[in-house]
Design a protein around this motif. Structure first.
Motif, mmCIF file in Angstrom:
data_model
loop_
_atom_site.group_PDB
_atom_site.id
_atom_site.type_symbol
_atom_site.label_atom_id
_atom_site.label_comp_id
_atom_site.label_asym_id
_atom_site.label_seq_id
_atom_site.Cartn_x
_atom_site.Cartn_y
_atom_site.Cartn_z
ATOM 1 N N LEU A 235 15.455 63.917 11.878
ATOM 2 C CA LEU A 235 14.530 62.825 11.590
ATOM 3 C C LEU A 235 14.927 62.038 10.351
ATOM 4 C CD1 LEU A 235 11.131 64.618 12.311
ATOM 5 C CD2 LEU A 235 12.246 62.889 13.718
ATOM 6 N N GLN A 236 15.556 62.706 9.419
ATOM 7 C CA GLN A 236 15.878 62.051 8.163
ATOM 8 C C GLN A 236 17.123 61.170 8.271
ATOM 9 O OE1 GLN A 236 13.718 62.260 5.841
ATOM 10 N NE2 GLN A 236 12.515 63.902 6.772
ATOM 11 N N ASN A 237 17.920 61.363 9.331
ATOM 12 C CA ASN A 237 19.163 60.610 9.447
ATOM 13 C C ASN A 237 19.019 59.335 10.275
ATOM 14 O OD1 ASN A 237 20.432 62.611 7.969
ATOM 15 N ND2 ASN A 237 21.040 63.761 9.804
ATOM 16 N N VAL A 238 17.807 58.980 10.642
ATOM 17 C CA VAL A 238 17.587 57.776 11.438
ATOM 18 C C VAL A 238 17.764 56.545 10.556
ATOM 19 C CG1 VAL A 238 15.958 56.526 12.887
ATOM 20 C CG2 VAL A 238 15.990 59.021 12.932
ATOM 21 N N ASP A 239 18.551 55.588 11.046
ATOM 22 C CA ASP A 239 18.776 54.344 10.299
ATOM 23 C C ASP A 239 17.589 53.414 10.531
ATOM 24 O OD1 ASP A 239 19.683 52.154 8.977
ATOM 25 O OD2 ASP A 239 21.450 51.809 10.227
ATOM 26 N N LEU A 240 16.698 53.366 9.562
ATOM 27 C CA LEU A 240 15.497 52.545 9.694
ATOM 28 C C LEU A 240 15.762 51.076 9.401
ATOM 29 C CD1 LEU A 240 12.907 54.927 7.997
ATOM 30 C CD2 LEU A 240 13.341 54.605 10.435
ATOM 31 N N GLU A 241 16.915 50.769 8.831
ATOM 32 C CA GLU A 241 17.229 49.386 8.463
ATOM 33 C C GLU A 241 18.181 48.721 9.451
ATOM 34 O OE1 GLU A 241 15.482 48.227 6.091
ATOM 35 O OE2 GLU A 241 14.686 50.213 5.556
ATOM 36 N N ASP A 425 10.889 56.281 20.439
ATOM 37 C CA ASP A 425 10.519 54.884 20.693
ATOM 38 C C ASP A 425 11.450 53.922 19.964
ATOM 39 O OD1 ASP A 425 8.423 55.678 22.303
ATOM 40 O OD2 ASP A 425 6.917 55.565 20.709
ATOM 41 N N LEU A 426 11.840 54.278 18.755
ATOM 42 C CA LEU A 426 12.752 53.415 17.990
ATOM 43 C C LEU A 426 14.134 53.376 18.647
ATOM 44 C CD1 LEU A 426 13.263 51.638 15.555
ATOM 45 C CD2 LEU A 426 13.778 53.695 14.210
ATOM 46 N N GLU A 427 14.617 54.517 19.100
ATOM 47 C CA GLU A 427 15.914 54.547 19.789
ATOM 48 C C GLU A 427 15.869 53.733 21.061
ATOM 49 O OE1 GLU A 427 16.553 58.691 20.284
ATOM 50 O OE2 GLU A 427 17.540 58.971 18.351
ATOM 51 N N LYS A 428 14.743 53.770 21.754
ATOM 52 C CA LYS A 428 14.616 52.965 22.969
ATOM 53 C C LYS A 428 14.632 51.475 22.623
ATOM 54 C CE LYS A 428 11.604 52.051 26.913
ATOM 55 N NZ LYS A 428 10.315 52.364 27.581
ATOM 56 N N ALA A 429 13.911 51.099 21.550
ATOM 57 C CA ALA A 429 13.885 49.704 21.125
ATOM 58 C C ALA A 429 15.275 49.219 20.719
ATOM 59 C CB ALA A 429 12.909 49.528 19.967
#
Length: 434
Positions: A235-241, A425-429
């Protein structure tokens, strides 16, 4: 249909579950069938441009032969003027046999229709990918639900063992006169509550496994075990930017293909204004007789008279009541609607990504907070038990600490599941889920 043998799938990882689902789920299989139908449709359209050969054989019985009237003097010069006699000009039985060949030489709408059918095949291929992504999303969410429920079940077992041990100690103290009965009863209530919650979670795990099997395309009687740790979820390695590019989504690619189909359809309508040219040839034979057996003689005997022809057929459209004009208008409007859908999808994708990013950020913050709370509640529960066992604390403090610890665990795993769902959901987006 014969009964299928139950399958037994053991120790499947998330990747294995997804791979099985995208191959075996009925929605994916139906999407693949649609693709095969589209390929057959291409063959159907192509066949229009290939030679068309037909044969026919007719035997006609003129059981009531029509008559014509001729002036009587045509047949008898001595007949009275202005009199007529009935005559027949065809036999009662007629035999006809014919073979026809037609070959399309030029048709603008045919070639565009063939190209449109091929483009439609591409659309169904992309629909397969879209269905696989949806299946992968559903399987992932169901898989993590099972893992979290199993993890919570394990913690409940640990809590139950610890609390049950404390109850047995308190019961022994009560029997030896060093504790009151209410102390043992209060802990016994907590033990019973945990037993009931454990049983509920056992059923919940079975229900979540049934949901996972359903999302994978398995049947209820199939056996499934999975492997994995909820702690392995990154969860911490997700690129939110990361910048969101709607064009990477399969849905956008589907709309692009649909736009190509709209363009081809408009062109095909316009091509209908052009003439069509075809070659034709036929050869046949016919006969007539007052006797039915003569009509049933083998073809091309002396009684059958041959005939044949060939040529070119040019069909020039002149006026169709403005039908083609209105079809072109409809095609252009459909194209405009597809463009609007593409624009709307871009906006929706950015909104979906922003919502998923915000949800994931909030879930991660909440997860860190709930993790700290759970660790604190666990330590409070441990210290409270030690104090009670050493005679410097009350069992009421123990039960209250146990309740707080259980509530903290529930809050933590709820936050963890929310974070995982937000990540999916973010990966799908982003178009990186599958």
């Amino acid at each position: 249909m014969p009964a299928q043998k139950a399958q037994k799938l053991e120790n499947l990882t998330l990747q294995a579950c997804v791979e099985y689902a995208v191959k075996n789920h009925l929605s994916v299989q139906n999407a693949m069938i649609d693709n095969e139908i589209a390929k057959a449709r291409v063959g159907e359209v192509r066949s229009v441009g290939l030679p068309q050969v037909n044969a026919s054989l007719n035997v006609i019985d003129n059981f009531k032969i029509p008559v014509n009237f001729l002036p009587a003097q045509f047949l008898n010069p001595n007949a009275e003027p202005n009199t007529f006699v009935p005559v027949t000009f065809q036999p009662q039985y007629i035999g006809q046999a014919k073979v026809e060949l037609q070959q399309l030489i030029f048709s603008g709408s045919y070639f565009l229709g063939l190209k449109a059918a091929s483009t439609y095949t591409q659309l169904t291929e992309k629909s397969i990918t879209q269905t696989q992504i949806q299946v992968a999303e559903n399987v992932s969410k169901a898989f993590y639900s099972v893992l979290i429920n199993e993890q919570r079940y394990t913690l409940l077992e640990e809590n139950l063992r610890s609390l049950d041990s404390l109850y047995k100690q308190t019961q022994a103290l009560y029997q030896n006169g060093f504790a009151e009965k209410i102390d043992a009863d209060r802990i016994r209530v907590s033990v019973n509550n945990l037993k009931m919650e454990k049983e509920n979670f056992r059923r919940l795990i079975e229900l979540s496994k049934d949901l996972l099997k359903f999302q994978m395309g398995l049947r209820a009687e199939d056996e499934l075990t999975i492997q994995g740790k909820i702690e392995d979820v990154q969860l911490q390695n997700v690129d939110l930017e990361m910048a969101i590019d709607p064009t990477k989504r399969i849905e956008y690619s589907l709309l692009q293909t649909q736009l190509s189909l709209n363009d081809l359809q408009v062109k095909e309508y316009k091509m209908r204004y052009l003439p069509t040219l075809a070659f034709f040839a036929n050869y046949g034979s016919s006969m007539g007789s007052p006797d039915v057996k003569d009509a049933l003689l083998p073809l091309f005997t002396d009684r059958w008279i041959g005939n044949g022809s060939f040529g070119l057929s040019l069909n020039i459209p002149i006026f169709d009541g403005l039908q083609k004009m209105y079809l072109i208008q409809q095609g252009k409007l459909e194209r405009k609607k597809t463009l609007n859908q593409m624009s709307e999808f871009e906006r929706a994708t950015l909104l979906q990504a922003n919502q998923a990013t915000l949800s994931l950020k909030n879930s991660l913050d909440k997860l860190a907070f709930q993790r700290e709370n759970m660790e604190l509640a666990k330590e409070i529960f441990r210290v409270t038990k030690v104090k009670y066992q050493e005679g410097v604390g009350s069992n009421l403090e123990v039960t209250n600490a146990e309740t707080a610890y259980k509530e903290a665990e529930t809050n933590y795993y709820a936050a963890l599941y929310d974070a995982i769902i937000a990540k999916i959901d973010l990966e799908k987006a982003k178009g990186t889920l599958f």
